[in-house]
Design a protein around this motif. Structure first.
Motif, mmCIF file in Angstrom:
data_model
loop_
_atom_site.group_PDB
_atom_site.id
_atom_site.type_symbol
_atom_site.label_atom_id
_atom_site.label_comp_id
_atom_site.label_asym_id
_atom_site.label_seq_id
_atom_site.Cartn_x
_atom_site.Cartn_y
_atom_site.Cartn_z
ATOM 1 N N VAL A 131 57.288 13.967 51.866
ATOM 2 C CA VAL A 131 56.032 13.469 51.286
ATOM 3 C C VAL A 131 56.284 13.025 49.847
ATOM 4 O O VAL A 131 56.746 13.822 49.017
ATOM 5 N N ASP A 132 55.999 11.755 49.544
ATOM 6 C CA ASP A 132 56.229 11.261 48.192
ATOM 7 C C ASP A 132 55.066 11.618 47.271
ATOM 8 O O ASP A 132 54.003 12.072 47.710
ATOM 9 N N LEU A 133 55.271 11.421 45.966
ATOM 10 C CA LEU A 133 54.274 11.835 44.987
ATOM 11 C C LEU A 133 52.952 11.061 45.098
ATOM 12 O O LEU A 133 51.880 11.677 45.032
ATOM 13 N N PRO A 134 52.947 9.728 45.251
ATOM 14 C CA PRO A 134 51.658 9.039 45.383
ATOM 15 C C PRO A 134 50.846 9.516 46.584
ATOM 16 O O PRO A 134 49.620 9.670 46.494
ATOM 17 N N THR A 135 51.510 9.763 47.703
ATOM 18 C CA THR A 135 50.802 10.257 48.887
ATOM 19 C C THR A 135 50.208 11.631 48.620
ATOM 20 O O THR A 135 49.048 11.902 48.948
ATOM 21 N N ALA A 136 50.989 12.500 47.990
ATOM 22 C CA ALA A 136 50.509 13.850 47.703
ATOM 23 C C ALA A 136 49.351 13.840 46.721
ATOM 24 O O ALA A 136 48.391 14.609 46.859
ATOM 25 N N ALA A 137 49.403 12.966 45.712
ATOM 26 C CA ALA A 137 48.347 12.919 44.699
ATOM 27 C C ALA A 137 46.995 12.556 45.294
ATOM 28 O O ALA A 137 45.948 12.904 44.741
ATOM 29 N N ALA A 138 46.996 11.864 46.424
ATOM 30 C CA ALA A 138 45.747 11.449 47.052
ATOM 31 C C ALA A 138 45.039 12.569 47.789
ATOM 32 O O ALA A 138 43.899 12.395 48.235
ATOM 33 N N LEU A 139 45.673 13.737 47.908
ATOM 34 C CA LEU A 139 45.152 14.781 48.784
ATOM 35 C C LEU A 139 44.148 15.764 48.175
ATOM 36 O O LEU A 139 43.170 16.124 48.850
ATOM 37 N N PRO A 140 44.338 16.281 46.966
ATOM 38 C CA PRO A 140 43.543 17.454 46.567
ATOM 39 C C PRO A 140 42.035 17.290 46.661
ATOM 40 O O PRO A 140 41.388 17.991 47.458
ATOM 41 N N VAL A 141 41.410 16.428 45.891
ATOM 42 C CA VAL A 141 39.947 16.326 45.916
ATOM 43 C C VAL A 141 39.446 15.822 47.260
ATOM 44 O O VAL A 141 38.549 16.419 47.878
ATOM 45 N N ALA A 142 40.009 14.721 47.733
ATOM 46 C CA ALA A 142 39.531 14.142 48.992
ATOM 47 C C ALA A 142 39.819 15.061 50.171
ATOM 48 O O ALA A 142 38.951 15.284 51.029
ATOM 49 N N GLY A 143 41.021 15.608 50.225
ATOM 50 C CA GLY A 143 41.392 16.453 51.353
ATOM 51 C C GLY A 143 40.623 17.752 51.398
ATOM 52 O O GLY A 143 40.147 18.173 52.463
ATOM 53 N N LEU A 144 40.493 18.412 50.246
ATOM 54 C CA LEU A 144 39.752 19.668 50.224
ATOM 55 C C LEU A 144 38.274 19.454 50.528
ATOM 56 O O LEU A 144 37.648 20.260 51.229
ATOM 57 N N THR A 145 37.697 18.373 50.014
ATOM 58 C CA THR A 145 36.291 18.086 50.300
ATOM 59 C C THR A 145 36.074 17.881 51.790
ATOM 60 O O THR A 145 35.149 18.449 52.389
ATOM 61 N N ALA A 146 36.933 17.076 52.411
ATOM 62 C CA ALA A 146 36.808 16.833 53.848
ATOM 63 C C ALA A 146 37.003 18.116 54.641
ATOM 64 O O ALA A 146 36.245 18.413 55.579
ATOM 65 N N LEU A 147 38.008 18.895 54.273
ATOM 66 C CA LEU A 147 38.311 20.130 54.994
ATOM 67 C C LEU A 147 37.160 21.125 54.902
ATOM 68 O O LEU A 147 36.710 21.680 55.916
ATOM 69 N N TYR A 148 36.645 21.357 53.699
ATOM 70 C CA TYR A 148 35.583 22.347 53.526
ATOM 71 C C TYR A 148 34.270 21.864 54.145
ATOM 72 O O TYR A 148 33.496 22.676 54.673
ATOM 73 N N ALA A 149 34.002 20.571 54.080
ATOM 74 C CA ALA A 149 32.786 20.048 54.718
ATOM 75 C C ALA A 149 32.823 20.300 56.220
ATOM 76 O O ALA A 149 31.827 20.718 56.826
ATOM 77 N N LEU A 150 33.967 20.076 56.837
ATOM 78 C CA LEU A 150 34.088 20.312 58.276
ATOM 79 C C LEU A 150 34.019 21.795 58.607
ATOM 80 O O LEU A 150 33.428 22.186 59.623
ATOM 81 N N LEU A 151 34.594 22.639 57.761
ATOM 82 C CA LEU A 151 34.503 24.079 57.993
ATOM 83 C C LEU A 151 33.046 24.540 57.978
ATOM 84 O O LEU A 151 32.636 25.363 58.807
#
Length: 306
Positions: free
Chosen positions: A106-126
């Protein structure tokens, strides 16, 4: 060191300026930042903060100095993390409870896109509850959070309906797992069990009418900048519907963020989800990229490379 800070006037009210070096607390690692993601919420803060204020939540880079209390990754480890609104900088101190190690693939630009968007999506679905065999409606599905929510819901066994504002913004959603892609304002009749809404306004009103009795509604944004309105008969015709607003930076106080970031980045490494980086720009000249994000011409995530 250099950082992007708010400024009076100018394009988007930002400038690259010298700031003090971070002084990590015992439970923080010092990270050399290689890429940061930009969220629309950060752009909305620019005009609200005094000149010289820092910005930035999503970071990816390399640990320069491990946390003094012995927690978290060692120096030299590539990481992604959730900064405390000071991540648009060459170096940042990040709580080890908000860091995860990057797999080699996983490269740095791909990883940087994850925290806010990924956590928001994950917690909303939970908060939406059980997904296997249920129907999930995602509004604002073309954005960074929406595209990850579509993928995560599909991976969990849900039928996914994606709502977008134009046919152009629908591109790629079917490939990400959306079973149906529809435009706002079209006649909608399919009942849904879970609604994830980032739009507010009339979109929320319209989407709520599709939720079945006993379903779940999770709102996590209001891009319409309008009153959140429910149909007049919202309770009588839909008894038992759960309604929740998710504010990520309150939610993370009750979640294991490091574990959840690890889950997200390993899902990327395994090919189960794609953060959908749509545009990478140089952080020293981000104005044109910011304008595209503001104009909703970025279908996915905007990342700045340092």
């Amino acid at each position: 060191m250099k950082a992007l800070v708010t400024a009076a006037g100018g394009d988007f009210g930002l400038r690259l300026d010298s700031v003090a070096e971070p002084e990590p607390r015992p439970g923080q690692a010092l990270v050399a930042v290689g890429a940061v993601a930009v969220n629309r919420g950060e752009l909305s803060l620019v005009g609200q903060l005094p000149p010289g204020s820092r910005l930035g939540w999503d970071v990816a880079g390399t640990v320069l100095r491990a946390a003094a209390d012995g927690t978290g990754p060692a120096a030299g480890t590539r990481v992604l993390g959730l900064a405390d609104l000071d991540g648009w900088a060459e170096r940042v101190a990040v709580d080890t409870g908000r860091l995860a190690v990057l797999p080699a693939s996983v490269d740095l630009p791909t990883a940087a896109a994850l925290p806010v968007a990924g956590l928001t999506a994950l917690y909303a679905l939970l908060h939406g509850g059980r997904l296997l065999g249920r129907t999930v409606l995602v509004t604002g599905a073309a954005g960074g959070v929406g595209r990850l929510a579509v993928q995560l819901a599909a991976a969990a066994g849900a039928r996914v309906v994606a709502w977008v504002g134009s046919a152009e913004r629908a591109a790629g959603l079917a490939e990400l797992g959306a079973d149906a892609v529809e435009l706002y304002g079209a006649e909608q009749t399919e009942p849904v069990d879970v609604l994830l809404d980032s739009c507010g306004g009339e979109v929320l009103t319209q989407a709520f009418r599709t939720v079945v009795p006993g379903g779940s509604v999770v709102c996590f944004g209001n891009t319409a900048r309008a009153e959140l309105r429910l149909p007049l008969d919202w309770g009588r015709l839909r008894p038992g519907v759960g309604l929740r607003y998710l504010y990520l930076f309150e939610e993370i106080t009750r979640q294991n963020v490091a574990r959840d970031l690890d889950f997200l980045v390993r899902s990327v490494a395994d090919g189960r989800i794609d953060p959908q980086v749509a545009l990478i720009a140089d952080w020293t000249d981000p104005t044109a990229a910011f304008q595209r994000l503001q104009d909703r011409k970025v279908d996915g995530k905007l990342v700045l490379a340092l």
